[in-house]
Design a protein around this motif. Structure first.
Motif, mmCIF file in Angstrom:
data_model
loop_
_atom_site.group_PDB
_atom_site.id
_atom_site.type_symbol
_atom_site.label_atom_id
_atom_site.label_comp_id
_atom_site.label_asym_id
_atom_site.label_seq_id
_atom_site.Cartn_x
_atom_site.Cartn_y
_atom_site.Cartn_z
ATOM 1 N N TYR A 272 21.830 32.309 0.937
ATOM 2 C CA TYR A 272 22.553 31.036 0.964
ATOM 3 C C TYR A 272 22.043 30.238 2.156
ATOM 4 N N PRO A 273 22.139 28.904 2.072
ATOM 5 C CA PRO A 273 21.732 28.069 3.194
ATOM 6 C C PRO A 273 22.900 27.870 4.160
ATOM 7 N N PHE A 274 22.585 27.826 5.448
ATOM 8 C CA PHE A 274 23.594 27.513 6.463
ATOM 9 C C PHE A 274 23.025 26.406 7.340
ATOM 10 N N ALA A 275 23.743 25.283 7.429
ATOM 11 C CA ALA A 275 23.267 24.121 8.182
ATOM 12 C C ALA A 275 24.335 23.642 9.153
ATOM 13 N N PRO A 276 24.244 24.056 10.418
ATOM 14 C CA PRO A 276 25.211 23.547 11.398
ATOM 15 C C PRO A 276 24.922 22.081 11.708
ATOM 16 N N LEU A 277 25.984 21.302 11.890
ATOM 17 C CA LEU A 277 25.809 19.901 12.273
ATOM 18 C C LEU A 277 25.479 19.835 13.761
ATOM 19 N N PRO A 278 24.416 19.142 14.133
ATOM 20 C CA PRO A 278 24.046 19.087 15.548
ATOM 21 C C PRO A 278 25.103 18.376 16.379
ATOM 22 N N GLY A 279 25.424 18.967 17.518
ATOM 23 C CA GLY A 279 26.348 18.360 18.469
ATOM 24 C C GLY A 279 27.779 18.242 17.989
ATOM 25 N N SER A 280 28.183 19.022 16.999
ATOM 26 C CA SER A 280 29.535 18.869 16.454
ATOM 27 C C SER A 280 30.396 20.107 16.666
ATOM 28 N N GLY A 281 29.955 21.003 17.513
ATOM 29 C CA GLY A 281 30.720 22.239 17.672
ATOM 30 C C GLY A 281 30.481 23.139 16.474
ATOM 31 N N GLU A 282 31.553 23.605 15.895
ATOM 32 C CA GLU A 282 31.424 24.508 14.753
ATOM 33 C C GLU A 282 31.758 23.777 13.450
ATOM 34 N N ARG A 283 30.902 22.832 13.095
ATOM 35 C CA ARG A 283 31.005 22.144 11.808
ATOM 36 C C ARG A 283 29.666 22.270 11.112
ATOM 37 N N ARG A 284 29.704 22.304 9.805
ATOM 38 C CA ARG A 284 28.468 22.474 9.048
ATOM 39 C C ARG A 284 28.231 21.300 8.111
ATOM 40 N N ASP A 285 26.965 21.146 7.752
ATOM 41 C CA ASP A 285 26.539 20.073 6.864
ATOM 42 C C ASP A 285 26.552 20.611 5.425
ATOM 43 N N SER A 286 27.717 20.542 4.799
ATOM 44 C CA SER A 286 27.898 21.098 3.450
ATOM 45 C C SER A 286 27.031 20.389 2.418
ATOM 46 N N ALA A 287 26.858 19.085 2.583
ATOM 47 C CA ALA A 287 26.036 18.341 1.628
ATOM 48 C C ALA A 287 24.588 18.831 1.667
ATOM 49 N N LEU A 288 24.064 19.062 2.859
ATOM 50 C CA LEU A 288 22.702 19.581 2.991
ATOM 51 C C LEU A 288 22.607 20.985 2.400
ATOM 52 N N GLU A 289 23.609 21.813 2.645
ATOM 53 C CA GLU A 289 23.597 23.171 2.091
ATOM 54 C C GLU A 289 23.536 23.145 0.566
ATOM 55 N N LEU A 290 24.305 22.264 -0.055
ATOM 56 C CA LEU A 290 24.293 22.164 -1.520
ATOM 57 C C LEU A 290 22.973 21.597 -2.028
ATOM 58 N N GLN A 291 22.391 20.662 -1.275
ATOM 59 C CA GLN A 291 21.078 20.120 -1.635
ATOM 60 C C GLN A 291 20.024 21.230 -1.603
ATOM 61 N N VAL A 292 20.050 22.058 -0.573
ATOM 62 C CA VAL A 292 19.090 23.158 -0.448
ATOM 63 C C VAL A 292 19.328 24.192 -1.538
ATOM 64 N N LYS A 293 20.598 24.468 -1.850
ATOM 65 C CA LYS A 293 20.918 25.411 -2.935
ATOM 66 C C LYS A 293 20.266 24.958 -4.238
ATOM 67 N N ALA A 294 20.404 23.676 -4.556
ATOM 68 C CA ALA A 294 19.825 23.146 -5.796
ATOM 69 C C ALA A 294 18.299 23.186 -5.755
ATOM 70 N N ALA A 295 17.716 22.868 -4.593
ATOM 71 C CA ALA A 295 16.254 22.830 -4.481
ATOM 72 C C ALA A 295 15.628 24.214 -4.613
ATOM 73 N N LEU A 296 16.328 25.231 -4.132
ATOM 74 C CA LEU A 296 15.748 26.583 -4.104
ATOM 75 C C LEU A 296 16.228 27.488 -5.240
ATOM 76 N N ALA A 297 16.935 26.929 -6.197
ATOM 77 C CA ALA A 297 17.499 27.738 -7.290
ATOM 78 C C ALA A 297 16.448 28.524 -8.057
ATOM 79 N N ASN A 298 15.225 28.015 -8.144
ATOM 80 C CA ASN A 298 14.171 28.722 -8.874
ATOM 81 C C ASN A 298 13.327 29.620 -7.968
ATOM 82 N N ASP A 299 13.517 29.538 -6.660
ATOM 83 C CA ASP A 299 12.704 30.309 -5.720
ATOM 84 C C ASP A 299 13.407 31.544 -5.176
ATOM 85 N N LEU A 300 14.728 31.429 -4.977
ATOM 86 C CA LEU A 300 15.495 32.518 -4.366
ATOM 87 C C LEU A 300 16.702 32.859 -5.229
ATOM 88 N N ARG A 301 17.159 34.094 -5.101
ATOM 89 C CA ARG A 301 18.425 34.483 -5.730
ATOM 90 C C ARG A 301 19.523 33.934 -4.816
#
Length: 194
Positions: free
Chosen positions: A148-177
């Motif tokens: 799974y992708p994990f994308a921390p938001l820069p300078g935001s403490g403990e927040r993540r970039d969920s939109a980027l994670e979902l974008q990466v999930k879709a992009a890598l669906a054929n490359d990784l389980r």
């Protein structure tokens, strides 16, 4: 799995498949084309901290194996402990050496598994960055045999970039389980390389 297991909703646990790690270099090509992320050269294996002579011997063997690689262009492999009580065996390579980094991660996982420490293995990750300074990790869950992708938001403490994670999930669906259960996309705050 028998009929009773099916009726009671029990599932057979997924067997770890460390060979899935070898898909990372081709996934990195897709990731760069789709989202502009390139490898940083940092990777790590996370495991529950273990004490005792057997683990110390395994750690020395893994350290000697990885340190014997004369093609390493980064600092030596090191063991770190995080604020949550987990241990990270960190390997650093040049960004162009992603296949060698994957070999390091596979070797650490295999050595831990062979020496009876498979239940302590949590995850492995490879770190990536883009031109804007955003960071991303592709995290392999040992007990789920999926990424799974994990994308921390820069300078935001403990927040993540969920939109980027979902974008990466879709992009890598054929490359990784990819782990389909989003509730298992655990944050790895303070992970090496992030």
């Amino acid at each position: 799995m028998g009929l009773l297991d099916i009726l009671l909703g029990r599932t057979k646990p997924v067997a770890p498949d460390l060979d899935q790690l070898f898909a990372l270099p081709s996934a990195a090509v897709t990731l760069q084309a789709a989202a502009g992320f390139t490898p940083t050269g940092t990777g790590a294996v996370c495991f529950a901290t273990v004490e005792g002579a057997a683990f110390e011997q395994t750690h020395r063997e893994v350290q000697a194996l990885l340190d014997a690689d004369t093609d390493r262009s980064g600092p030596p492999v090191e063991l770190r402990r995080d604020d949550y009580g987990y241990s990270w065996l960190v390997s650093a390579r040049s960004p162009e050496q992603l296949p060698e980094l994957v070999n390091d991660l596979h070797a650490v996982n295999s050595a831990m598994e062979v020496n009876g420490f498979g239940p302590q293995l949590l995850c492995s990750l490879a770190a990536f960055t883009d031109d804007g300074g955003r960071k991303l990790a592709l995290v392999y869950l040992y007990k789920r045999a999926a990424f799974y992708p994990f994308a921390p938001l820069p300078g935001s403490g403990e927040r993540r970039d969920s939109a980027l994670e979902l974008q990466v999930k879709a992009a890598l669906a054929n490359d990784l389980r990819i782990e389909q259960d989003l509730s298992r996309w655990f944050p790895v705050w303070g992970a090496p390389g992030l």
